[in-house]
Structure formats: C-alpha cells, structure tokens
Design a protein around this motif. Sequence first.
Motif, PDB file in Angstrom:
ATOM      1  N   ALA A 458     -29.644 -17.118  64.200  1.00  0.00           N
ATOM      2  CA  ALA A 458     -29.605 -16.021  63.055  1.00  0.00           C
ATOM      3  C   ALA A 458     -27.830 -16.227  63.110  1.00  0.00           C
ATOM      4  O   ALA A 458     -27.130 -16.638  63.186  1.00  0.00           O
ATOM      5  N   ARG A 459     -27.821 -14.610  61.268  1.00  0.00           N
ATOM      6  CA  ARG A 459     -26.693 -15.200  60.953  1.00  0.00           C
ATOM      7  C   ARG A 459     -26.505 -13.860  60.190  1.00  0.00           C
ATOM      8  O   ARG A 459     -27.809 -13.169  59.947  1.00  0.00           O
ATOM      9  N   PRO A 460     -25.337 -13.041  59.992  1.00  0.00           N
ATOM     10  CA  PRO A 460     -25.150 -12.079  59.571  1.00  0.00           C
ATOM     11  C   PRO A 460     -25.642 -13.057  58.045  1.00  0.00           C
ATOM     12  O   PRO A 460     -25.248 -13.586  57.436  1.00  0.00           O
ATOM     13  N   ILE A 461     -25.809 -11.150  57.051  1.00  0.00           N
ATOM     14  CA  ILE A 461     -25.912 -11.941  55.829  1.00  0.00           C
ATOM     15  C   ILE A 461     -24.671 -12.468  55.203  1.00  0.00           C
ATOM     16  O   ILE A 461     -24.555 -12.925  53.636  1.00  0.00           O
ATOM     17  N   SER A 462     -23.658 -10.908  55.663  1.00  0.00           N
ATOM     18  CA  SER A 462     -22.264 -11.623  54.304  1.00  0.00           C
ATOM     19  C   SER A 462     -21.597 -12.612  54.796  1.00  0.00           C
ATOM     20  O   SER A 462     -21.002 -12.811  54.436  1.00  0.00           O
ATOM     21  N   GLU A 463     -22.269 -13.366  55.970  1.00  0.00           N
ATOM     22  CA  GLU A 463     -21.120 -14.753  56.675  1.00  0.00           C
ATOM     23  C   GLU A 463     -21.514 -15.971  54.964  1.00  0.00           C
ATOM     24  O   GLU A 463     -22.570 -15.901  54.972  1.00  0.00           O
ATOM     25  N   PRO A 464     -20.171 -16.140  54.909  1.00  0.00           N
ATOM     26  CA  PRO A 464     -20.603 -17.193  53.436  1.00  0.00           C
ATOM     27  C   PRO A 464     -21.615 -18.729  53.941  1.00  0.00           C
ATOM     28  O   PRO A 464     -21.607 -18.425  54.888  1.00  0.00           O
ATOM     29  N   GLY A 465     -22.036 -18.694  52.433  1.00  0.00           N
ATOM     30  CA  GLY A 465     -23.161 -19.687  52.927  1.00  0.00           C
ATOM     31  C   GLY A 465     -24.239 -19.460  53.471  1.00  0.00           C
ATOM     32  O   GLY A 465     -24.808 -17.625  53.802  1.00  0.00           O
ATOM     33  N   PHE A 466     -25.265 -20.519  53.328  1.00  0.00           N
ATOM     34  CA  PHE A 466     -27.154 -19.877  53.808  1.00  0.00           C
ATOM     35  C   PHE A 466     -26.873 -20.398  55.107  1.00  0.00           C
ATOM     36  O   PHE A 466     -26.656 -20.536  56.195  1.00  0.00           O
ATOM     37  N   TRP A 467     -27.631 -21.897  54.773  1.00  0.00           N
ATOM     38  CA  TRP A 467     -27.901 -22.839  56.463  1.00  0.00           C
ATOM     39  C   TRP A 467     -27.741 -24.153  56.483  1.00  0.00           C
ATOM     40  O   TRP A 467     -28.337 -24.463  55.150  1.00  0.00           O
ATOM     41  N   PRO A 468     -27.483 -24.842  56.639  1.00  0.00           N
ATOM     42  CA  PRO A 468     -26.594 -24.776  58.241  1.00  0.00           C
ATOM     43  C   PRO A 468     -25.266 -23.788  57.531  1.00  0.00           C
ATOM     44  O   PRO A 468     -24.899 -24.101  56.737  1.00  0.00           O
ATOM     45  N   PRO A 469     -24.756 -23.139  58.535  1.00  0.00           N
ATOM     46  CA  PRO A 469     -23.096 -22.347  58.067  1.00  0.00           C
ATOM     47  C   PRO A 469     -22.234 -23.887  57.950  1.00  0.00           C
ATOM     48  O   PRO A 469     -22.395 -24.778  58.760  1.00  0.00           O
ATOM     49  N   PRO A 470     -21.793 -23.295  56.087  1.00  0.00           N
ATOM     50  CA  PRO A 470     -20.863 -24.183  56.351  1.00  0.00           C
ATOM     51  C   PRO A 470     -19.356 -24.357  57.434  1.00  0.00           C
ATOM     52  O   PRO A 470     -19.052 -22.965  57.730  1.00  0.00           O
ATOM     53  N   ALA A 471     -18.808 -25.820  57.166  1.00  0.00           N
ATOM     54  CA  ALA A 471     -17.553 -26.072  57.630  1.00  0.00           C
ATOM     55  C   ALA A 471     -16.919 -25.127  56.923  1.00  0.00           C
ATOM     56  O   ALA A 471     -16.635 -24.393  56.169  1.00  0.00           O
ATOM     57  N   ALA A 472     -15.400 -23.714  57.291  1.00  0.00           N
ATOM     58  CA  ALA A 472     -14.528 -23.848  56.476  1.00  0.00           C
ATOM     59  C   ALA A 472     -13.785 -24.782  55.910  1.00  0.00           C
ATOM     60  O   ALA A 472     -13.660 -25.541  55.729  1.00  0.00           O
ATOM     61  N   VAL A 473     -12.838 -23.565  54.522  1.00  0.00           N
ATOM     62  CA  VAL A 473     -12.659 -24.885  53.780  1.00  0.00           C
ATOM     63  C   VAL A 473     -11.150 -25.047  54.333  1.00  0.00           C
ATOM     64  O   VAL A 473     -10.324 -24.243  54.692  1.00  0.00           O
ATOM     65  N   GLN A 474     -10.723 -26.325  54.596  1.00  0.00           N
ATOM     66  CA  GLN A 474      -9.901 -26.802  54.351  1.00  0.00           C
ATOM     67  C   GLN A 474      -8.670 -26.328  54.165  1.00  0.00           C
ATOM     68  O   GLN A 474      -8.345 -26.929  52.812  1.00  0.00           O
ATOM     69  N   LYS A 475      -7.510 -25.959  54.748  1.00  0.00           N
ATOM     70  CA  LYS A 475      -6.235 -25.263  53.501  1.00  0.00           C
ATOM     71  C   LYS A 475      -5.838 -26.444  53.362  1.00  0.00           C
ATOM     72  O   LYS A 475      -5.190 -27.366  54.227  1.00  0.00           O
TER      73      LYS A 475
END
Lengths: 475, 449
Positions: A458-475
Amino acid sequence: MTRIKRALSLLSMAGFLVLACPAVPAQSIHLPPHEKFVLKNGLTVLLMEKRGVPLINLFAIVKTGTAADPAGEEGLASVTAGLLRKGTKTRTAQQFAADFDFIGGSFDAGAGADFSNISGEFLTKDLDRGLELFCDVLLHPTFPQHEVEKILAQSLDGVKSEKDEPQSVLGLYYAGYLYGAHSYGRPSDGDEISLKRIQRDAIVKFYEANYAPGNIILGIAGEFDAAEMRKKLEERLGSWPARTVPNTAIAVTPPEKGKRLLLIDKPDATQTYFAIGNLGTAVNDPDRVAIRVVNTIFGGRFTSELNEALRVESGYTYGAGSFFDSHRAPGPFEIYSFTKNETTVPAIDLALQILEKLHKNGVTQEQLASAKSYIKGQYPPTIETSSQLVRRIVFNEFYGLGDDEVNQLEARVDAVTPEIARQVIQKHFPLENLVFVLIGKASAIGPAVKKYAEKTDARPISEPGFWPPPAAVQK
Amino acid sequence: MKAIWSRYTVVLWLCVLGMAASPAWAQSREFPVSTRTLKNGMKVLVQPDHSIPNVALYIFYRIGSRNEHPGTTGLSHFFEHMMFNGAKKYGPGDLDKVMEANGGSNNAYTTQNVTVYQDWFPRSALSLIYDIESDRIRDLTFDPKKIASEREVVASERRLSVDNDNFGLLDEQLWANAFIAHPYQWPVVGWMSDIEHWTMEDLKHHFEMGYSPSNATMVVVGDVSPDEIFQLCEKFIESIPSHAPPPPVTTVEPEQLGERRLVVHKPAELPLLLIGYHIPQTNNPDYYALNILRSVLFQGESSRMYLRLVDKDQIALDVSSFVQPAFDPTLAILTVQPRQGIDPQACEKAIYEELDRVKASQISDQELEKAKNGRLVEFYREMRTISGRANTIGTYEVFMGDYNKLFDAAKNYSAVTKDDVQRVAKKYFGANNRTVATLLPEKEEKAGQ
C-alpha cells in the motif's frame, strides 16, 4: 513531457444476431506504396506520397527510449525530447514557436519505453519552411540551462497534476508493480524524485549518445513529390555526421508467479480504479493476430465479455476492457475498470469470473466470426490519414515487421480457429498468477480486497513516485 | 460544462467546428454534398468519398440539456444511453452485437444543445445500419431492468468525469454560477439526485418530445452514392411519423451585471482556475473574430497567454480556451492550470493584464495572419477523415443553419481585421461579464473530517 489532459474533448474512437457470412469484402486492406532509402550516414528514410489533402506529416523515431534512462533519473529521454524545440543554434524556444505557429504547423516530441519520437505536420505549401524547422531542432538543439530548469520544474508539477486524475496514473502504478526495477516499470515522464536529479549534463550526453542518424528512422507521408523530397532530405540531413550508438538491451522478465496486490490510497475517492493482469507479449510475437482476435472478444470492444458483464448486464461501471500493450520485449497485459467504492469487490470478482470462463470455455466459432468481422471492418479508418500511415510504416520498420502486417491482416485474422484461440488463451492470458493494482479509498475498500492476494502492498497517492517507492534525493 | 457526454469514452489507462481561412481551400466542389428532405421532415446530407470502403453516419437530434427542467436534469444524456438498449426488432443488447458482428461500431454524445448518434461501418453493412436506426427511432422500448442498470452506468460516468475529476467538478460549478436563469446552468450528465430519480415516464416523454424525424439531420460520408442513401431513407426512414418539435427554449439569460466568483475546496495536488465569459451563440457575426482572438491568445506556444503565464512568469503549466457550438448565448471558457503552490489569483492578474493589452492596442499583422493560418490547418485536419467531415458538415448545418456556410468560412476568416479582434476583446472580455471558478487544494487530514 507530461501533458495536462483535460476532459474537454471526448476520446471517441471507433476502435479503437450473428450473421453467417463475414460482412467485409476481401482484400480491401492494404498499405499505399511507399519507398525506403538509407542515407550515407545511416539515417533510414521512408516516404509515402498520399494525395487529396494538402498536408505533410513527419514522424521520426530515435531507437532509444526511456528504457535507457539511468536508474533514478527516469524521465531523461522524455525531457531530452521535450527540449529539442526549446532552443537551437539559430533560434530561441520562442522563435521556434513563432515560426512553427505562423505556418499553422504542429510539433511534438516525447519518449516511450522503446523509442523517442518527434512529429511535425504542416501544409504542403510550407514544405521548405516546415522541413527547415524540423531539421533545425533535430540536428541543432542547444539545451539552454534556463529552458532545462523550466521543463524539469514543469514536468514535476505535471506528474502531480496527473495524480489528481486516478485513471491517468493507474497504468504507471501497474507497470511499476508488475515490472519492479525493470525498465518497463519505470515512469516514462519521470516522477517527483527522479526529475529533481536530472541535470543539463545528462541531457546533453543523452542527446549526443542517441540522436545519431544511424539510430533514427524518419517517415514522411502526405502530398509531396517523393523525388523532390528525397533531394531536400539529402541536402538537409545527408551531412549529419554518423556515429555509433550504444545498444540498449531490454531484459525479458518472466511472468509474475502467485498473486500480489497494491492499493494506492486516494482518501477522497468515491470510485475505485483497478488493473489486473500479468506480463503480455512483444510486438512481433508470432501469436499476435490470434491474440488480437481473442482479446477483441474478451475485452477489446463494446460487446466484449468484460464490458457486457461489468457494464451492460450489471451496471457496475461505465467501462471495462482489456488490452496487450506490446513493446520490443513483452509488455503488460491489463484488465481494467472502475466502479463506486461499494461495488469494488463485486466488480473485481466478476472480472475474475469472466477470465476464468475464458480459460474454461475458450471462444466459439460465432464469437470468432463476429470479432473477425469487427477487426476487418474497423481497420480502414485507422490508416485513413497521412498522419496515421506514416506512423504505421515507421513502426513496421522499427519493429522489423513488413507491409504484410497490414496487407495480410485479413487473411491472418481469418485463419484463427477455436483451437488456435484455445492455445493462445492458455499461453498468453494469465489465470492463477495475477498482479492487482487499485487506486481508491483505502479506509473503505482496504480490508475487503486483501482476499485477492497472498501479498499486499500500500502507498498513499500523494507520496512521490509510483512503485517501487523511490529513494529520496540525496542532498 | 464538460461539452460532451458520450456513450463510452476510451480512457488512456496506460499513457470544433472546423474552420477555414483563405479562399484557396474549402471549395464546395472539393466536397460535393447532396441533400434531400424526407417527407417526414428529416434532412439528409450525403458526401461521397471512396478512398476507404467505410462509412460514417451521424444523426443530429436538436435536443439536449437545454430542453430539460430542474428535477429531471441529465435526461437527454440518459436517453442517449437508452437508445442502445432495445427496440422492437433489435432487443436489449442486440444492436451492439449485430453491429459489431458486421464490422461496425457506434457511439453517441450529448451536449447542452444536441444529441448525436454516430455509426462507423464498412459499406457492406449499409442496409443493416438503416434497419437498426429505423427500428430504434420508430419503436424504442424501455425495459425497467435496463433502466435500472443503465442508471448505474450513468452514475459511474458522472463519478468518473465529475465527482472524481477536479476539472469536471469545477467546470460544472462554473456553469451553474454563470447562468442563473437559462438551462445551460445545469450539467449535461445531470445532478446525482436527478440521476437517481428519473422514471420511465420521464424517458417516454423525452422520446416523444425530442425524437421526431423532423427534429433530426442525418449526415452520411464515405463509400456511398447519394442515390443509394436516398433509396435507403425512403425504404427505412421516410415512413416514420413525425410530430411537433420540442417546445422552444424561451428563457433568456439576463445580462450579467457584475463579476461572480466561486471557490471549491478539494483534496488535490494542484489548484485549478476557470474563467467563463458570456459570448453569443454560434450563429452570430462575431463568431469568426472571436475565434481569431482566441487563437492569438491561446493557440500554440507563441500565443500571448502561453508566453506570459507558462513561459515567462512560469505560474501555469497550461492555458487554453474553449467554446462549444451553441444555439443560445454561451460561454468562452479560459482554463488555467496553475503551478503547485501558486495562488490562482496571480494567474488571474496575468490573464487580465493580457486581456487589457489586447483591448488597448491592436494585434500585429503577423499575429492575425498566424491565427488565420492555424485555422486553415485545423480545417484540413477536421476534413481529412470521413468521421471528421460528417461531424463538421452536421455541425455547420445544425448550428449555422446551412452546411454551405462551411465553404463560406474561408472568406469569413479572411475578412476578420485587427479592428474586429480588438472590438470583440473589448465587448466580451470585461470584468462584469466574467465568472471566476477556483479550486484550492485541501489538506488530506481535512478530507476525513
């Protein structure tokens, strides 16, 4: 580039008492004559003269698509295509727009899994001007930094906008869930994370690596003289330097085993959108015509078994169907529909029953006759215009298919028997091994849909990306 | 309003009126049309084209949501669905099965003004199509089970296109606020509570009201000859009795005397902005100048609105305008997709500034010529398919009163001057004449409350 689609115009497509004899006269479907030649630098050109309407359609394929996007930089191929018109050695984005709009022409560029595509259309009387503009953006784009930033920001917002319309993103979640990290599972237009990683460097590299004459097929159809056109193309494109292009291999994944379900939560949804299926076929699968006939019966037209059951008889939905989305390697097979929250389970149950019936009963001679008649009768309007025709011949060339794809369609369709249909159902239509993707109100439907699969995500639609959940951008 | 409600829509699960500009194109001899008015009053237009062995047959009924009343809104569209659900000879489900088994497909659409039935088929099915059409025009039946299930289908369609679609929802609210008297106020699909309450009597009454052959225009384009079509009409259609047309719609929307504004709060990633300006009905002399103005402002990436909002200020992803064919004074709708986090009022400000510019000084010669060239290409796109042609010929006949005006459009566009464009900008795009609809994203936590 992601387009913002608005439900202003209806996508009314033709295609998109059983009588004994087929209703369509034989041998009426064929491609008009066309010629092919290859320039010295390797650029493949296809020309088709078509008189009657003073328009010319150009359609070019670059044989590298989003499958070549580096992991984590999904959207690169798409953005590169979108930037072609946003600045060349002699024109700014605004000048190109002014010049193309002035002749009333249209221009578009984008990318899908297997290829990037560039198209242009203008009046015959504006041939020289239109050709000059088209070749300018193909050969001399400069990717100005401020345009790069603009398009990335717009694409990012574009992804968010698409998520406001569940039916627009269902396919993206479905492909992601079905394919995982495989290139066909990644969003062609990128997602909220990947678009933040793309830099101008990568875009320029992508263009230089892939937009080479030997990697391009250019088709032109419409009202022009082929000999004259050839001369003009030699002049404009002949001296584009050749260079070798890396081949993008596309791995073939085996179909999913078992059952998995992904529920994307959209808390304000009053309707659930669902997709069910597994891996399908490649474009040149030898069974493709038989599959087309069977799918027409199962989910490919208004009187399909799926639509009859879910719309006509039960009223669960405004529309239900199925399709094979084929690529160079096997693409997805998908059963789709949507229904109000309360009838989510009955509708999915019914769709699965129809799928089981297909495997159990196959298709009858009558159903085949009807589907064949439908396919043959509905085909001519799909190759009516030079815009449609140019795409047909370019795709044929790209996928290694010949004119027979069109010219032999009727004969191939006629050759499908109930036994062939049975084999094709067994081989290509899934049954026990299924992937489910739902977009809907999790609090209303979540518990009830768990029964469909051993494993649920499960995932909320508002979370970035689609599937698989993407890793966050490295700052 | 979402302009078109159809029997089915191809949804992308993965991934107007045609216009003419210069005298060089759109000659009537290029697209010869034969006409006949049948004894029962139906007018039939035939345009032969033998390039593909197919036919597009459209029937335009002059009945739409403007002919409805509060309590039974959406009936025209519901009725459109029911036209496929069983008649005397071809019972429930038969029409589609028989048509598809013979290589044909169909659809239909309903607007505020008309209901249009569309058949696409190989010419070998010609006689069969006439049999089917005459059966349902003459002897449509209403099966209570079908009414019940089709009601659910329409509710599902409403949910798809309005309730769960931010644009559809906002558009519906816009029309409801821009029109306080005239029937364009309510949605073509109908309010959900009206959908839930339609009765069989409502349907029968609607059939009697709107479906007289004299209230319809048939357009046939494709691999046919006029003679064979007229013979089929004589055999299958001419004897269907006609009756009175729908009562005229006499309500005239009073002049809007001040700006109207509305806000919708809804969970969304991005806000949305729609602005509706009252403009005349289609058959009005300002029609061509208005289209040129809209091209200058919105057509292509060199248009004024695109350059300002999308390219320069970067406050919008997309800007566009839309006008649908209409019998009565209607709206020109400007659509703006603001960027995330942008206040839609910033977009409004930019829109109004650009409108002020085009009112204060004339557009350039280049812009005028560009707009005319654009309309020329658009015309050819509409006319290059048999279905596009059927739609265009029918739309001109029904909304302009004469299909021949299609071939006058050329000189009408040519005749538009920079003065005209400035004049219509001043006349129609003022503050008092606008209704502004804004959708603001609501936080998800609030959605559950």
